[in-house]
Scaffold this active site. Sequence first.
Site, PDB file in Angstrom:
ATOM      1  N   ASP A  26       0.808  -1.196  -0.067  1.00 35.39           N
ATOM      2  CA  ASP A  26       0.019  -0.153   0.101  1.00 35.39           C
ATOM      3  C   ASP A  26       0.944   1.185  -0.067  1.00 35.39           C
ATOM      4  O   ASP A  26       2.031   1.226   0.315  1.00 35.39           O
ATOM      5  CB  ASP A  26      -0.840  -0.068   1.301  1.00 35.39           C
ATOM      6  CG  ASP A  26      -2.069   0.987   1.041  1.00 35.39           C
ATOM      7  OD1 ASP A  26      -2.372   1.401  -0.090  1.00 35.39           O
ATOM      8  OD2 ASP A  26      -2.596   1.397   2.288  1.00 35.39           O
ATOM      9  N   ASN A  74     -10.727  -3.061  -6.157  1.00 39.80           N
ATOM     10  CA  ASN A  74      -9.879  -2.047  -6.870  1.00 39.80           C
ATOM     11  C   ASN A  74     -10.824  -1.668  -8.254  1.00 39.80           C
ATOM     12  O   ASN A  74     -10.274  -0.713  -8.987  1.00 39.80           O
ATOM     13  CB  ASN A  74      -8.479  -2.461  -7.057  1.00 39.80           C
ATOM     14  CG  ASN A  74      -7.720  -2.208  -5.611  1.00 39.80           C
ATOM     15  OD1 ASN A  74      -6.884  -3.060  -5.614  1.00 39.80           O
ATOM     16  ND2 ASN A  74      -8.044  -1.511  -4.942  1.00 39.80           N
TER      17      ASN A  74
HETATM   18  C1  FPP Z   1      -1.928   0.147  -3.137  1.00 38.46           C
HETATM   19  O1  FPP Z   1      -1.586   1.662  -3.390  1.00 38.46           O
HETATM   20  C2  FPP Z   1      -1.500  -0.348  -4.424  1.00 38.46           C
HETATM   21  C3  FPP Z   1      -2.179  -1.028  -5.498  1.00 38.46           C
HETATM   22  C4  FPP Z   1      -3.721  -0.767  -5.507  1.00 38.46           C
HETATM   23  C5  FPP Z   1      -1.719  -1.605  -6.610  1.00 38.46           C
HETATM   24  C6  FPP Z   1      -0.346  -2.234  -6.255  1.00 38.46           C
HETATM   25  C7  FPP Z   1       0.142  -2.747  -7.487  1.00 38.46           C
HETATM   26  C8  FPP Z   1       1.434  -2.742  -7.934  1.00 38.46           C
HETATM   27  C9  FPP Z   1       2.685  -2.721  -6.814  1.00 38.46           C
HETATM   28  C10 FPP Z   1       1.932  -3.097  -9.122  1.00 38.46           C
HETATM   29  C11 FPP Z   1       1.386  -4.575  -9.745  1.00 38.46           C
HETATM   30  C12 FPP Z   1       2.365  -5.475  -9.075  1.00 38.46           C
HETATM   31  C13 FPP Z   1       2.350  -6.611  -9.203  1.00 38.46           C
HETATM   32  C14 FPP Z   1       2.901  -7.868  -8.601  1.00 38.46           C
HETATM   33  C15 FPP Z   1       1.377  -7.212 -10.614  1.00 38.46           C
HETATM   34  P1  FPP Z   1      -2.631   2.724  -3.225  1.00 38.46           P
HETATM   35  O2  FPP Z   1      -2.981   3.275  -4.751  1.00 38.46           O
HETATM   36  O3  FPP Z   1      -4.084   2.467  -2.574  1.00 38.46           O
HETATM   37  O4  FPP Z   1      -1.988   3.570  -2.483  1.00 38.46           O
HETATM   38  P2  FPP Z   1      -2.513   4.808  -1.660  1.00 38.46           P
HETATM   39  O5  FPP Z   1      -3.165   4.164  -0.499  1.00 38.46           O
HETATM   40  O6  FPP Z   1      -1.527   5.612  -1.269  1.00 38.46           O
HETATM   41  O7  FPP Z   1      -3.406   5.659  -2.445  1.00 38.46           O
END
Ligand code: FPP
Length: 251
Positions: A26, A74
Amino acid sequence: MVETKTMPVSGKKIFPLPRHVAIIMDGNGRWARRQGLPRLAGHRAGTDNVRRIVEAVDGYGVEYLTLYAFSTENWRRPGREVNGILHILAGMIDRETEALHKNNVKLSHLGRLDGLSPALKTKVLNAVELTKNNSGMTLCIAFDYGGRAEILDAVRRIVRDEVSPEKIDEALFGKYLYTADVPEPDLIIRTGGEMRLSNFLIWQAAYSEFYTTPTLWPDCTEEDIEKAFIAYSQRERRFGGIKDEGEAKTD
Ligand code: FPP
């Protein structure tokens, strides 16, 4: 004799190490905002960090690593962001599969595949097929994964198989989950500082140790992972029982 492992960053010797580590990656969005960049730049930076952490965790001798990449919830994000993440997943499979295969890593997917385009679905299935006989670390990518969806999918399959109610116990139920071949996570790490599971492995996490770090995922380093492992080694896991003082009791 108790086998201790020397941590590469701190030089500390610790025991035990988790067998299965699961990470809620996250903080990509907040990382991007702090740099004045669009959210997708955060996901790209987060993706670049996946290789570093996979290699580090593999180096510790952990047997299973699960990464929460995209949840069933998501899909509610703006279309641009969702398409960007799907694109990132496709690029990542193209770029990383060969190297993971050479490193003897076995890839596994947890979640639903029906929401993905046929081309992306094929990429995922091909990567899993290519690496299925590897004997090193198992890397599970939870993509279009939701713990509640997983439980409902299991219930549907149990009903379809006409399993008689008295045969349904925890072991049988576990065999119907996406994680049928994967032990329960010993340690769940969440980056970005929040203190919740967000529908991640909710059945399997019943007795997992939870660790959170304020470090945002793109900034997460081997040092953060090591701190989590050291914290884990100091926890006392009782699984609902009491501390073993020669006589095991669960009341
Ligand atoms: C959460 O950060 C992250 C995600 C929803 C996506 C995670 C995806 C990756 C790291 C890339 C893909 C990886 C693989 C292994 C395919 P957020 O957007 O919720 O962050 P925030 O809480 O700061 O808004």
